[in-house]
Design a protein around this motif. Structure first.
Motif, PDB file in Angstrom:
ATOM      1  N   VAL A 222       0.833  -1.206   0.000  1.00 22.90           N
ATOM      2  CA  VAL A 222       0.000   0.000   0.000  1.00 22.90           C
ATOM      3  C   VAL A 222       0.866   1.254   0.000  1.00 22.90           C
ATOM      4  CG1 VAL A 222      -1.619   1.362   1.364  1.00 22.90           C
ATOM      5  CG2 VAL A 222      -2.012  -1.068   1.061  1.00 22.90           C
TER       6      VAL A 222
ATOM      7  N   THR B  86      -7.458   1.889   2.434  1.00 28.27           N
ATOM      8  CA  THR B  86      -6.919   0.561   2.723  1.00 28.27           C
ATOM      9  C   THR B  86      -5.874   0.625   3.828  1.00 28.27           C
ATOM     10  OG1 THR B  86      -7.296  -0.111   0.427  1.00 28.27           O
ATOM     11  CG2 THR B  86      -5.780  -1.450   1.725  1.00 28.27           C
TER      12      THR B  86
ATOM     13  N   SER C 297      -9.924  -5.289   3.888  1.00 24.88           N
ATOM     14  CA  SER C 297      -9.322  -3.952   3.885  1.00 24.88           C
ATOM     15  C   SER C 297      -9.198  -3.418   2.468  1.00 24.88           C
ATOM     16  CB  SER C 297      -7.945  -3.997   4.555  1.00 24.88           C
ATOM     17  OG  SER C 297      -8.031  -4.408   5.905  1.00 24.88           O
ATOM     18  N   TRP C 298      -8.691  -4.250   1.562  1.00 28.14           N
ATOM     19  CA  TRP C 298      -8.558  -3.825   0.164  1.00 28.14           C
ATOM     20  C   TRP C 298      -9.932  -3.579  -0.468  1.00 28.14           C
ATOM     21  CZ3 TRP C 298      -4.255  -2.403  -2.413  1.00 28.14           C
ATOM     22  CH2 TRP C 298      -3.008  -2.775  -1.876  1.00 28.14           C
TER      23      TRP C 298
ATOM     24  N   GLY D  95     -11.614  -0.390   1.054  1.00 33.08           N
ATOM     25  CA  GLY D  95     -10.902   0.803   0.593  1.00 33.08           C
ATOM     26  C   GLY D  95     -11.231   1.126  -0.851  1.00 33.08           C
ATOM     27  N   SER D  96     -11.275   0.116  -1.706  1.00 27.55           N
ATOM     28  CA  SER D  96     -11.585   0.328  -3.124  1.00 27.55           C
ATOM     29  C   SER D  96     -13.039   0.748  -3.315  1.00 27.55           C
ATOM     30  CB  SER D  96     -11.300  -0.951  -3.917  1.00 27.55           C
ATOM     31  OG  SER D  96      -9.936  -1.317  -3.808  1.00 27.55           O
TER      32      SER D  96
END
Length: 302
Positions: A68, A94, A132-133, A136-137
């Motif tokens: 990240v 993220t 998390s990814w 965040g996206s």
């Protein structure tokens, strides 16, 4: 809106309005910071991949944080507004969630050491990292959709060194109250909520550390937790002031300085604060270098 009104299709980044010598100095300084960011996080990522002893939940999340940070730093000067709005915000969100996952890992390791391997299994770590990814996206995609619906028909100069979302919204020639509300709500969800979770985790961690009888055990636990808290404080502190404090209290030049902390300084400092001062990482680096040295020596002998 009239039919002959001109819409802006390109934006100009003003950066810092400084003299040529100062700009050259900042160019060299920021280039150095960026190089350290890539080298530091790249080294951490490489060590975690090469050394089986670092294949633990703590370093699993740290490897994602390194990815990240390298991506975050590499996308602060994008050429297209859409790329920035999505990638920049996606990496920022993220990172917030990964820091929370890492604080939960430290909580389980210190407060429930006997159940650590069961609670922080590979499946749980993968789910936390993937969530998390994904979150965040998804949040970044919401910002992207809302900002792309706006017309830009006035000034085309962004008073920033990258297309930061608040600076871009100031150029829209339409009502941006919905965007402002969504940004504030996202900040509460992605900054205040996770920060409260981190504080609760570390409060319980602190109480657990105070019950440790061994002085060496206390020192080691404090060392690990203080490193993570430094990263959390720098990132969340600057981001909360930037996106949740009243904008009138922070002039644009001050906002640009604040954004440097979470977009440039934090990705560079993370490997230094959280990893390279760690004895396990130092040991892994020594083992990797010694192994390569031994292979080179053996290969050079007849």
């Amino acid at each position: 809106m009239t039919e002959n009104q001109t819409w802006v299709t390109e934006l100009i980044l003003l950066g810092f309005p400084l003299g040529p010598k100062t700009q050259m100095f900042l160019f060299g300084l920021f280039s150095l910071f960026y190089a350290f960011t890539l080298l530091g996080n790249g080294a951490i990522l490489g060590l975690i991949c090469l050394d089986p002893r670092l294949h633990t939940p703590m370093y699993f999340f740290l490897s994602h944080l390194a990815v990240v940070d390298m991506s975050y730093a590499s996308n602060n000067v994008p050429k297209m507004l859409a790329n920035l709005t999505f990638l920049y915000m996606a990496f920022a969100h993220t990172e917030c969630l990964l820091l929370v996952a890492m604080s939960y890992d430290r909580y389980v390791a210190i407060c429930h050491p006997l159940q650590y391997a069961v609670i922080m299994s590979r499946r749980v770590c993968t789910i936390l990292a993937a969530a998390s990814w994904a979150c965040g996206s998804l949040l970044a995609l919401v910002h992207l959709v809302l900002i792309l619906r706006l017309p830009f028909c006035g000034p085309h100069e962004v008073n920033h060194f990258f297309c930061e979302i608040l600076s871009v919204l100031k150029l829209a020639c339409a009502d941006t109250r919905l965007n402002q509300v969504v940004i504030f709500a996202a900040s509460v969800f992605i900054l205040v909520g996770p920060l409260c979770w981190v504080l609760v985790s570390y409060t319980r961690i602190l109480l657990a550390i105070l019950r440790i009888q061994s002085g060496e055990g206390r020192r080691k636990a404090f060392s690990t937790c203080s490193s993570h808290l430094c990263v959390v404080g720098l990132f969340f502190g600057s981001a909360i002031v930037m996106y949740m404090a009243p904008q009138s209290r922070h002039p644009e030049e001050q906002q640009k300085i604040l954004s440097l902390f979470y977009s440039l300084f934090n990705p560079m400092l993370n490997p230094l604060i959280y990893s390279l001062r760690n004895a396990e990482v130092k040991g892994a680096l020594h083992r990797v270098l010694w192994k390569k040295r031994s292979r080179w020596r053996d290969g050079g002998t007849p």
